[in-house]
Design an enzyme around this catalytic site. Sequence first.
Site, PDB file in Angstrom:
ATOM      1  N   LYS A 128     -10.311   0.288  -2.241  1.00 32.85           N
ATOM      2  CA  LYS A 128     -10.188   0.078  -0.803  1.00 32.85           C
ATOM      3  C   LYS A 128     -10.460   1.380  -0.051  1.00 32.85           C
ATOM      4  O   LYS A 128      -9.602   2.256   0.013  1.00 32.85           O
ATOM      5  CB  LYS A 128      -8.781  -0.432  -0.448  1.00 32.85           C
ATOM      6  CG  LYS A 128      -8.561  -0.651   1.062  1.00 32.85           C
ATOM      7  CD  LYS A 128      -7.159  -1.173   1.335  1.00 32.85           C
ATOM      8  CE  LYS A 128      -6.864  -1.227   2.837  1.00 32.85           C
ATOM      9  NZ  LYS A 128      -5.505  -1.751   3.130  1.00 32.85           N
TER      10      LYS A 128
ATOM     11  N   ASP B 260       0.865  -1.186   0.000  1.00 26.06           N
ATOM     12  CA  ASP B 260       0.000   0.000   0.000  1.00 26.06           C
ATOM     13  C   ASP B 260       0.903   1.238   0.000  1.00 26.06           C
ATOM     14  O   ASP B 260       1.523   1.562   1.016  1.00 26.06           O
ATOM     15  CB  ASP B 260      -0.895   0.019   1.247  1.00 26.06           C
ATOM     16  CG  ASP B 260      -1.953  -1.076   1.239  1.00 26.06           C
ATOM     17  OD1 ASP B 260      -1.673  -2.172   0.695  1.00 26.06           O
ATOM     18  OD2 ASP B 260      -3.041  -0.851   1.793  1.00 26.06           O
TER      19      ASP B 260
ATOM     20  N   LYS C 279      -6.998   3.374  -3.290  1.00 31.01           N
ATOM     21  CA  LYS C 279      -7.354   3.391  -1.869  1.00 31.01           C
ATOM     22  C   LYS C 279      -7.559   4.827  -1.422  1.00 31.01           C
ATOM     23  O   LYS C 279      -6.776   5.714  -1.777  1.00 31.01           O
ATOM     24  CB  LYS C 279      -6.233   2.711  -1.075  1.00 31.01           C
ATOM     25  CG  LYS C 279      -6.401   2.709   0.440  1.00 31.01           C
ATOM     26  CD  LYS C 279      -5.249   1.945   1.080  1.00 31.01           C
ATOM     27  CE  LYS C 279      -5.232   2.086   2.600  1.00 31.01           C
ATOM     28  NZ  LYS C 279      -4.091   1.362   3.218  1.00 31.01           N
TER      29      LYS C 279
END
Length: 321
Positions: free
Chosen positions: A257, A157, A221
């Site tokens: 996400k 991430d 995300k």
Amino acid sequence: MSTTPHVPAAHALTDVTGSDASLRRFLHGLPGVDAVGLEARAAALGTRSIKTTSKAYALDLAISMVDLTTLEGADTPGKVRALGAKAVHPDPTDRTAPATAAVCVYPDMVAVAKEAVAGSGVKVASVATAFPAGRASMAVKLADVREAVDAGADEVDMVIDRGAFLSGRYLKVFEEITAVKQACGDAARLKVIFETGELSTYDNIRRASWLAMLAGADFIKTSTGKVAVNATPANTLLMLQAVRDFRDRTGVQIGVKPAGGIRTAKDAVKFLVLVGETAGTDWLDPHWFRFGASSLLNDLLMQRQKLATGRYSGPDYVTVD
């Protein structure tokens, strides 16, 4: 469901990433976001109710989509091992409860997390690129990624350089994402974090979504969870529209996400409705949709037990993270 491997600058749009000018033209040529309409649509979808049988399915689906997260300076190997055990068996008293999708930790804790979830199918995700601010040289960012991947991370991430993005240096952001994607290789899927609370406008969130997807993101995300504004129904809806439109245009499917601020089962179900109604049922799968959360899992487990027995458990029913 599309499982097309994602490569930077999907073929149908390769020409738009050739220069800073062409990338700017493309991103600023995207349709403007009707903020009032977007928020009204997100609010309307949030009022949808689901039947009891569907709720049971939704709770288990939401559990299976959780990236169970600990990203604190006080993280210890013991805490990470306990979190890994919880990810594998969220409810030790009920082995029918599904495992979570992943455990998300800092790079130095990846090896510990990997050992804790070994043989379970639970992924290990690692934040990287000088999370959460991203204020470091590219060499440091890539070293961060390689440390995580070498330790066994299944997912990385990364945070984008918000300063570069907000000053219009889109090609710099694009090149950083492609470099991180290359560092991940075939070992890890890449989630690109925008920090939507710092991007100021919905138009910027739409542009960041397309920029990341063009650069090779496997997931987009919302947030780090470290600022005041994190995932919201509206910004997640906007990102779901982006991945839907990107697949329509390129044939490549990208995950989404939302992270930060999603704490209750009721909230999680609302997000699942957003997914189904906006991107479609192909995204109702842990491979394509995740919740970045730490406390959400406890409420999902409490609601699951309530649905099964008709009563809430005592305060000791779930572990305190």
